[in-house]
Motif scaffolding. Structure first.
Motif, PDB file in Angstrom:
ATOM      1  N   GLY A 119     -46.279  43.266  60.479  1.00 45.27           N
ATOM      2  CA  GLY A 119     -46.762  42.031  59.641  1.00 45.27           C
ATOM      3  C   GLY A 119     -45.437  41.480  59.375  1.00 45.27           C
ATOM      4  N   LYS A 120     -45.814  40.349  58.536  1.00 48.44           N
ATOM      5  CA  LYS A 120     -44.727  39.453  57.611  1.00 48.44           C
ATOM      6  C   LYS A 120     -44.251  40.328  56.666  1.00 48.44           C
ATOM      7  CE  LYS A 120     -46.792  35.800  56.581  1.00 48.44           C
ATOM      8  NZ  LYS A 120     -46.767  34.348  55.969  1.00 48.44           N
ATOM      9  N   VAL A 132     -39.063  32.838  58.653  1.00 41.34           N
ATOM     10  CA  VAL A 132     -40.132  33.794  58.693  1.00 41.34           C
ATOM     11  C   VAL A 132     -39.586  34.949  59.083  1.00 41.34           C
ATOM     12  CG1 VAL A 132     -40.688  33.134  61.082  1.00 41.34           C
ATOM     13  CG2 VAL A 132     -42.378  34.290  59.532  1.00 41.34           C
ATOM     14  N   LYS A 133     -40.041  36.159  58.496  1.00 42.17           N
ATOM     15  CA  LYS A 133     -39.420  37.492  58.576  1.00 42.17           C
ATOM     16  C   LYS A 133     -40.687  38.167  58.993  1.00 42.17           C
ATOM     17  CE  LYS A 133     -36.985  41.201  56.244  1.00 42.17           C
ATOM     18  NZ  LYS A 133     -36.524  41.497  54.746  1.00 42.17           N
ATOM     19  N   LEU A 134     -40.436  39.208  60.273  1.00 42.13           N
ATOM     20  CA  LEU A 134     -41.201  39.899  60.852  1.00 42.13           C
ATOM     21  C   LEU A 134     -40.679  41.276  60.793  1.00 42.13           C
ATOM     22  CD1 LEU A 134     -42.020  37.748  64.105  1.00 42.13           C
ATOM     23  CD2 LEU A 134     -43.295  37.701  61.647  1.00 42.13           C
ATOM     24  N   ASP A 135     -41.677  42.264  60.514  1.00 42.37           N
ATOM     25  CA  ASP A 135     -41.225  43.712  60.760  1.00 42.37           C
ATOM     26  C   ASP A 135     -42.108  44.492  61.473  1.00 42.37           C
ATOM     27  OD1 ASP A 135     -39.813  43.328  58.326  1.00 42.37           O
ATOM     28  OD2 ASP A 135     -41.199  43.981  56.936  1.00 42.37           O
ATOM     29  N   PHE A 136     -41.056  45.327  62.388  1.00 44.58           N
ATOM     30  CA  PHE A 136     -41.755  46.322  63.329  1.00 44.58           C
ATOM     31  C   PHE A 136     -41.582  47.658  62.965  1.00 44.58           C
ATOM     32  CE2 PHE A 136     -40.875  42.078  64.744  1.00 44.58           C
ATOM     33  CZ  PHE A 136     -42.023  41.845  65.671  1.00 44.58           C
ATOM     34  N   GLY A 137     -42.394  48.695  63.321  1.00 44.54           N
ATOM     35  CA  GLY A 137     -42.255  50.114  62.875  1.00 44.54           C
ATOM     36  C   GLY A 137     -42.255  50.974  64.091  1.00 44.54           C
ATOM     37  N   LEU A 138     -41.278  52.066  64.009  1.00 43.27           N
ATOM     38  CA  LEU A 138     -41.567  52.965  65.253  1.00 43.27           C
ATOM     39  C   LEU A 138     -41.135  54.274  64.466  1.00 43.27           C
ATOM     40  CD1 LEU A 138     -41.644  53.974  68.149  1.00 43.27           C
ATOM     41  CD2 LEU A 138     -39.033  53.872  68.175  1.00 43.27           C
ATOM     42  N   TYR A 139     -42.210  55.382  64.544  1.00 48.12           N
ATOM     43  CA  TYR A 139     -41.939  56.534  63.843  1.00 48.12           C
ATOM     44  C   TYR A 139     -42.151  57.751  64.700  1.00 48.12           C
ATOM     45  CZ  TYR A 139     -43.389  53.098  60.340  1.00 48.12           C
ATOM     46  OH  TYR A 139     -43.239  51.974  59.680  1.00 48.12           O
ATOM     47  N   SER A 160     -36.523  44.454  61.122  1.00 53.44           N
ATOM     48  CA  SER A 160     -36.684  43.502  60.583  1.00 53.44           C
ATOM     49  C   SER A 160     -36.321  42.115  61.357  1.00 53.44           C
ATOM     50  CB  SER A 160     -36.394  43.399  59.155  1.00 53.44           C
ATOM     51  OG  SER A 160     -37.040  44.250  58.538  1.00 53.44           O
ATOM     52  N   VAL A 161     -36.962  41.041  61.614  1.00 56.41           N
ATOM     53  CA  VAL A 161     -36.602  40.145  62.598  1.00 56.41           C
ATOM     54  C   VAL A 161     -36.933  38.899  61.823  1.00 56.41           C
ATOM     55  CG1 VAL A 161     -36.733  38.633  64.846  1.00 56.41           C
ATOM     56  CG2 VAL A 161     -36.840  41.144  64.571  1.00 56.41           C
ATOM     57  N   THR A 162     -35.817  38.238  61.416  1.00 54.62           N
ATOM     58  CA  THR A 162     -35.818  37.022  60.597  1.00 54.62           C
ATOM     59  C   THR A 162     -35.432  35.635  61.405  1.00 54.62           C
ATOM     60  OG1 THR A 162     -35.558  38.207  58.483  1.00 54.62           O
ATOM     61  CG2 THR A 162     -35.415  35.727  58.455  1.00 54.62           C
ATOM     62  N   LEU A 163     -36.241  34.692  61.434  1.00 57.31           N
ATOM     63  CA  LEU A 163     -36.073  33.648  62.264  1.00 57.31           C
ATOM     64  C   LEU A 163     -35.839  32.246  61.062  1.00 57.31           C
ATOM     65  CD1 LEU A 163     -36.129  31.325  64.825  1.00 57.31           C
ATOM     66  CD2 LEU A 163     -38.567  31.231  64.508  1.00 57.31           C
ATOM     67  N   SER A 164     -34.795  31.562  61.299  1.00 58.79           N
ATOM     68  CA  SER A 164     -34.410  30.484  60.598  1.00 58.79           C
ATOM     69  C   SER A 164     -34.036  29.132  61.367  1.00 58.79           C
ATOM     70  CB  SER A 164     -33.337  30.721  59.524  1.00 58.79           C
ATOM     71  OG  SER A 164     -33.482  31.540  58.610  1.00 58.79           O
ATOM     72  N   LYS A 165     -34.043  28.320  60.974  1.00 56.67           N
ATOM     73  CA  LYS A 165     -33.590  26.993  61.808  1.00 56.67           C
ATOM     74  C   LYS A 165     -32.499  27.098  62.585  1.00 56.67           C
ATOM     75  CE  LYS A 165     -36.128  23.354  59.423  1.00 56.67           C
ATOM     76  NZ  LYS A 165     -35.839  21.851  58.736  1.00 56.67           N
ATOM     77  N   ASP A 166     -31.696  27.722  62.270  1.00 61.77           N
ATOM     78  CA  ASP A 166     -30.310  27.585  63.111  1.00 61.77           C
ATOM     79  C   ASP A 166     -29.730  29.149  63.204  1.00 61.77           C
ATOM     80  OD1 ASP A 166     -29.306  28.132  60.465  1.00 61.77           O
ATOM     81  OD2 ASP A 166     -27.663  26.534  60.589  1.00 61.77           O
TER      82      ASP A 166
END
Length: 320
Positions: A119-120, A132-139, A160-166
Motif C-alpha cells: 500500500g501507500k 506518491v510513495k508505494l511500498d512492496f514487500g518480499l519475505y 519503496s517507489v516514490t513518484l514525483s512530478k520530475d
C-alpha cells in the motif's frame, strides 16, 4: 536495527493541498500491477512479479522514461527485459561454489518472485499531491520452494517507489530476520529510454576504476568524463566518490541518477549481435534506443548480522 547517517532522504513534502494521486491495481495473478497517477498526469507502473517498474512517465504523462522490450515477459514466466528489475541477493552469475548464493540463478530471485503490495507508505500523506510513495514487500516465507532451498536464510525486503512530478525514487530496505548472518549484493537494473544511442554520453565517472566484462573482466580506469556508446558496453564501476551520474543526449541533460548509500554503477548496452541473440530483446535494433545505468552494491558483499538493516537506492530526475 542498525542505524546509519546516510539514509536515503525522503522527497520533499509540499504544503499545498489538492487532489490525491490515483492508485489502481490491474490484472490478476502474476500479471498484476500497481499503477499510480499524479493529478498532474505523471505515472508509474509496478508489476508485482519482481516488483519491476515497467513504466515511468513524466512531463504530465507525455514522456516515457523507461525502455521496455516489445517481447518482455509480463506474465511471470521469466524476468522482465526492461524497466527497473530488482537484482538480489547476487549480481550476475553466482560464485561457482562455496558461497551461500552459489545455488541461485544469475541475478538471484528477487526479480522473479511475486512481491506483496503493502500500500501507500505510512509517511506518504505528508508528501502532498505532488508525490506518491508505494511500498512492496518480499519475505523468505514468500519464496518458491526452489528459491528457499537454494537460499535458506531469513530476510525481509521492503521496496519503496516514490513518484514525483520530475523524479522517481526507488529504495530497498534489507533486514536480516534470522539467527544466521548473511551476505548479499543488490542492483537496480534500470533501462533508460533514449532517442539515439549515437548521441548519448554517460557523465560523472571520470577517474573511476571499472571492470570491463567485454574485455575479459579486465580492470581499467575511466580516462574521459564522457562515456560514448559505440559498441557493446558492459562495465562495473566501483567505489564511485561522487553521488550523481548523468545521461546527456545530443548535448542536453536528459537524466540525473543520484545514488544513495550505493557505491557502484553498471553501464550496459548489448549492441548489435548480443541484442539479436536475446530472444526477449525486441526490436533487434532497439539497442539504439536504450542504455542501462544501474546503481548498486555489487563489488564484494554486504553483510548483515541478526536484526541488522541495509538501506540504499536512487533518485532519477528527468530533465526534459
Amino acid at each position: 536495527m542498525v542505524d546509519r547517517t546516510n539514509r536515503p532522504s525522503a522527497l520533499k513534502a509540499t504544503d499545498a493541498a489538492g487532489p490525491e494521486a490515483q492508485i489502481d491495481i490491474v490484472g490478476s495473478g502474476a500479471s498484476s500491477k500497481v499503477i499510480a497517477t499524479l493529478p498532474s498526469g505523471e505515472s508509474v507502473e509496478v508489476l508485482l512479479f519482481g516488483a519491476t517498474v515497467t513504466s515511468w512517465k513524466s512531463n504530465g504523462g507525455k514522456t516515457e522514461n523507461l525502455w521496455l522490450s516489445e517481447k518482455a515477459a509480463l506474465d511471470g514466466s521469466k524476468a522482465v527485459r526492461g524497466g527497473v528489475p530488482v537484482v538480489f541477493p547476487v549480481f550476475g552469475p553466482p560464485p561457482k561454489s562455496g558461497h551461500p548464493t552459489s545455488s541461485l540463478p544469475q541475478h538471484g530471485f528477487a526479480r522473479t518472485s511475486r512481491w506483496e503490495f503493502l500500500g501507500k507508505s505510512a509517511a506518504e500523506d505528508a508528501l502532498g499531491s505532488d508525490s506518491v510513495k508505494l511500498d512492496f514487500g518480499l519475505y523468505s516465507s514468500g519464496l518458491t520452494d526452489e528459491a528457499r532451498k537454494a537460499w535458506p536464510l531469513d530476510f525481509g525486503l521492503v521496496y519503496s517507489v516514490t513518484l514525483s512530478k520530475d523524479s522517481l525514487q526507488t529504495v530497498i530496505n534489507v533486514r536480516n530476520e534470522g539467527e544466521q548472518s548473511f551476505e548479499f549484493q543488490f542492483l537496480l537494473h534500470t533501462y533508460f529510454k533514449i532517442q539515439d544511442i549515437s548521441k548519448v554520453a554517460v557523465n560523472g565517472l571520470l577517474g573511476v576504476t571499472y571492470v570491463d566484462k567485454v574485455l575479459n573482466a579486465t580492470e581499467h580506469k575511466q580516462s574521459d568524463n564522457s562515456i560514448k556508446i559505440t559498441g557493446e558496453v558492459d562495465r562495473v564501476y566501483a567505489s564511485i566518490p561522487q553521488d550523481t551520474t548523468s545521461i546527456v543526449e545530443d548535448g542536453k541533460p536528459r537524466f540525473d541518477v543520484v545514488r544513495d548509500n550505493l557505491q557502484d554503477t553498471v553501464v550496459w548496452n548489448p549492441w548489435i549481435e548480443k541484442a539479436k541473440s536475446m530472444g526477449d530483446f525486441s526490436p533487434d535494433d532497439d539497442y539504439k534506443h536504450m542504455v542501462c545505468v544501474e546503481v548498486g552494491a555489487v563489488q564484494g558483499w554486504q553483510k548483515l548480522d541478526k536484526g541488522e538493516v541495509f538501506e540504499g537506492g536512487q533518485t532519477i530526475r528527468s530533465l526534459l
